[in-house]
Design an enzyme around this catalytic site. Structure first.
Site, short mmCIF file in Angstrom:
data_model
loop_
_atom_site.label_atom_id
_atom_site.label_comp_id
_atom_site.label_asym_id
_atom_site.label_seq_id
_atom_site.Cartn_x
_atom_site.Cartn_y
_atom_site.Cartn_z
N SER A 1 0.85 -1.18 0.00
CA SER A 1 0.00 0.00 0.00
C SER A 1 0.89 1.23 0.00
CB SER A 1 -0.88 -0.04 1.26
OG SER A 1 -1.67 1.13 1.36
N LYS B 1 -0.98 -0.90 -4.47
CA LYS B 1 -2.20 -0.15 -4.11
C LYS B 1 -1.78 1.30 -3.87
CE LYS B 1 -4.73 0.04 0.27
NZ LYS B 1 -5.44 -0.77 1.29
N LEU B 2 -2.48 2.21 -4.57
CA LEU B 2 -2.22 3.64 -4.37
C LEU B 2 -3.31 4.24 -3.50
CD1 LEU B 2 -1.39 4.76 -8.05
CD2 LEU B 2 0.20 3.89 -6.28
N LYS B 3 -2.90 4.96 -2.48
CA LYS B 3 -3.86 5.74 -1.70
C LYS B 3 -4.27 6.95 -2.55
CE LYS B 3 -4.05 3.66 2.35
NZ LYS B 3 -5.34 3.14 2.87
N ASP C 1 -7.16 3.02 -3.09
CA ASP C 1 -7.89 3.03 -1.81
C ASP C 1 -8.16 4.49 -1.43
OD1 ASP C 1 -8.96 2.66 0.70
OD2 ASP C 1 -7.22 1.66 1.56
N ASN D 1 -10.24 5.44 1.26
CA ASN D 1 -10.56 5.65 2.69
C ASN D 1 -11.68 6.68 2.88
OD1 ASN D 1 -7.26 4.93 3.03
ND2 ASN D 1 -8.67 3.88 4.43
N GLU E 1 -11.09 0.77 -3.49
CA GLU E 1 -11.42 0.40 -2.12
C GLU E 1 -12.09 1.59 -1.41
OE1 GLU E 1 -7.90 -1.07 -0.25
OE2 GLU E 1 -8.76 -1.11 1.76
N ASP F 1 -13.90 -1.81 2.65
CA ASP F 1 -13.01 -2.01 3.80
C ASP F 1 -13.79 -1.53 5.03
OD1 ASP F 1 -11.11 -1.70 5.82
OD2 ASP F 1 -9.66 -0.59 4.65
N LYS G 1 -10.10 -7.43 7.35
CA LYS G 1 -9.13 -7.06 8.39
C LYS G 1 -9.69 -7.60 9.70
CE LYS G 1 -7.57 -2.63 6.49
NZ LYS G 1 -7.79 -1.16 6.58
N GLY H 1 -4.38 -4.65 5.87
CA GLY H 1 -3.35 -4.47 6.89
C GLY H 1 -3.58 -3.18 7.64
O1 OSB Z 1 -7.33 1.53 4.55
O2 OSB Z 1 -6.24 -0.23 4.19
C1 OSB Z 1 -6.35 0.84 4.79
C2 OSB Z 1 -3.24 1.45 6.93
C3 OSB Z 1 -3.81 1.97 8.06
C4 OSB Z 1 -5.17 2.16 8.11
C5 OSB Z 1 -5.97 1.81 7.01
C6 OSB Z 1 -5.40 1.27 5.87
C7 OSB Z 1 -4.00 1.12 5.81
C8 OSB Z 1 -3.29 0.65 4.63
C9 OSB Z 1 -1.93 0.02 4.83
O3 OSB Z 1 -3.69 0.78 3.50
C10 OSB Z 1 -1.99 -1.46 4.91
C11 OSB Z 1 -0.71 -2.06 5.43
O4 OSB Z 1 0.26 -2.14 4.67
O5 OSB Z 1 -0.67 -2.46 6.62
MG MG Z 2 -8.49 0.49 3.09
#
Ligand code: OSB
Ligand code: MG
Length: 367
Positions: A135, A161-163, A188, A190, A213, A238, A262, A290
Site C-alpha cells: 500500500s 495499491k495507491l492511496k 484506496d 478511505n 477500495e 473495507d 481485516k 493491513g
Molecule cells: O485503509 O487499508 C487501509 C493502513 C492503516 C489504516 C488503514 C489502511 C491502511 C493501509 C496500509 O492501506 C496497509 C498495510 O500495509 O498495513
Molecule cells: Mg483500506
C-alpha cells in the site's frame, strides 16, 4: 483454561517513511499489545487501533481503556475459557471491535500454543505462502511516487495499491500505468469521495484497476451500490464491513464485488473466517488488509490470507516496508510471497530486547 491476568503493553515504532492517506499522515506506529496469561499457556494479540479516531471511531487509548475496564474483567468471570467463548462473553458490549479482536487473538494464541496447533491450520489455510502487495501512500509529487513504486516492484511486490483522495487520483494512476505497464494495480480512497463524484471516478475506468477500495463513507452502503452502477472499476469495501452480517448485506445490495478482510476491524479472526465463508458462498473474492502491524499481527494475518477464498494479493508486506527493526524475527519477501508460520498459535514470539526497546508502558491486570 482460566485466565490469571492480562498485560496491556504500549509500544511505539518509527515507520521507515511517513504514510499519508486521505485521513492523515502516520510517522510512528503507537500500538497496543495484549498478552494473556492462563493456567495452560500465554498468548499475544496486537490491537490495530491507531493513535486517533481517523480510520474508524476506535483509537488506541480508548482500546486500552475498554479492555481494562470492561473486557478483561468480563473474561475473568469465565471458568473454562476458550477463544470461541470470547465473542459471546463480550457481546453485550457494543462496538470496540479492534479491542475485542486483540483480546480474542491473545486467547486463541494461548489455546493453540497449549495444544501445539498452528493458527493457519486452525483457520483452514490451504497454502504455505501468500502473495503480497504493498500500500503506497500519497506523496508530494508524481516523481516521488514513481520512485517509491519502482522500488517496491524491484523488491518483488506482486500488486501495488495507491492511496487516493480528491486532487491525487487520476494523475497518479495514469503515471504508474505509463511507467510500469500492466502491473496489478488498485486504489484506496478511505471514504474520501461522495456519490456525486461518480463521473470523476469513472475517469479511472480506462486504467484496468483491480478495484477501488472504500470510495464513500463507511455507512453509505447504498451509495456504493449506486456508484457500482456508474463506474466500471470493481468496488471493494473495507471500513463498511464490520461483521459477517454487514458483508452479507453489502453483497446482497450490490455495494461491492470484492471485500478487504481485516480481523481487527471485524472483532477477530473467528469473525474474519465467517466473512471469508460468506464471501466464498457468494463468489466474492477477498483479500487480507493491513493496519501497519508489527510481526505479531502480521503473522496472524498471513495465516488468514492462506485460506482458499483469499484470491488477491494482500496488504501483507514484509517487515522492512514498515519498520527498520520489527519486534519479531522480520518477515522477508521471497519472490513476492511471505511464508505462512508453521509453529503453534500465531507462530512467532516477540524478541525480548527489541520489544523492550520500543515499549513505552506496561500494565498488568490481575484477574
Ligand atoms: O485503509 O487499508 C487501509 C493502513 C492503516 C489504516 C488503514 C489502511 C491502511 C493501509 C496500509 O492501506 C496497509 C498495510 O500495509 O498495513
Ligand atoms: Mg483500506
Amino acid at each position: 483454561m482460566k485466565l490469571t491476568g492480562v498485560e496491556l503493553r504500549r509500544i511505539s515504532l518509527p515507520l521507515v517513511s511517513p504514510f499519508r492517506t486521505s485521513f492523515g499522515t502516520e510517522t510512528t506506529r503507537d500500538a497496543l499489545l495484549v498478552r494473556v496469561v492462563s493456567t495452560e499457556a500465554e498468548g499475544w494479540g496486537e490491537c490495530v487501533a491507531m493513535t486517533g479516531p481517523l480510520y474508524s471511531s476506535e483509537y488506541v487509548d480508548a482500546a486500552a481503556d475498554v479492555l481494562r475496564r470492561f473486557f478483561a474483567p468480563a473474561l475473568a468471570a469465565v471458568e473454562r475459557l476458550s477463544a470461541v467463548e470470547v465473542g459471546p462473553a463480550l457481546a453485550k458490549f457494543h462496538g470496540h471491535r479492534m479491542a475485542k479482536a486483540a483480546l480474542e487473538t491473545a486467547v486463541l494464541d494461548a489455546e493453540l500454543r497449549a495444544e501445539g496447533r498452528p493458527l493457519a491450520r486452525e483457520l483452514g489455510a490451504v497454502h504455505d505462502r501468500v502473495p503480497c502487495g504493498v500500500s503506497v501512500g500519497i506523496m508530494d509529487s508524481l516523481g516521488e511516487l514513481l520512485d517509491a513504486v519502482g522500488g517496491y516492484l524491484d523488491e518483488g511486490y506482486l500488486r501495488i495499491k495507491l492511496k487516493i483522495q480528491p486532487g491525487w487520483d487520476i494523475a497518479p494512476v495514469q503515471a504508474v500505468r505509463e511507467r510500469f505497464g500492466d502491473v496489478l494495480l488498485q486504489v484506496d480512497a478511505n471514504t474520501a469521495y461522495s456519490v456525486s463524484d461518480a463521473r470523476h471516478l469513472s475517469l479511472l475506468d480506462p486504467f484496468g484497476l483491480l478495484l477501488i477500495e472504500q470510495p464513500l463513507d463507511e455507512e453509505d452502503v447504498l451509495g456504493h451500490a449506486e456508484l457500482a452502477r456508474q463506474i466500471k472499476t470493481p468496488i471493494c469495501l473495507d471500513e463498511s464491513i464490520t461483521s459477517a452480517r454487514a458483508a452479507a448485506a453489502a453483497i446482497t445490495l450490490g455495494a461491492c464485488s470484492i471485500i478487504n478482510v481485516k480481523p481487527g476491524r471485524v472483532g477477530g479472526y473467528l469473525e474474519a473466517r465467517r466473512i471469508h465463508d460468506v464471501c466464498v458462498a457468494h463468489g466474492i473474492p477477498v483479500w487480507c488488509g493491513g493496519m501497519l502491524e508489527t510481526g505479531l499481527g502480521r503473522a496472524a494475518n498471513i495465516a488468514l490470507a492462506a485460506l482458499p477464498g483469499f484470491a488477491l494479493p494482500g496488504d501483507t508486506s514484509a517487515s522492512s516496508r514498515y519498520y527498520q527493526t520489527d519486534i519479531t524475527t522480520p518477515f522477508t519477501l521471497q519472490n513476492g510471497h511471505l511464508p505462512v508460520p508453521t509453529a503453534a498459535g500465531i507462530g512467532v514470539d516477540p524478541l525480548p530486547a527489541e520489544l523492550a526497546a520500543v515499549t513505552t508502558s506496561t500494565e498488568w491486570l490481575a484477574l
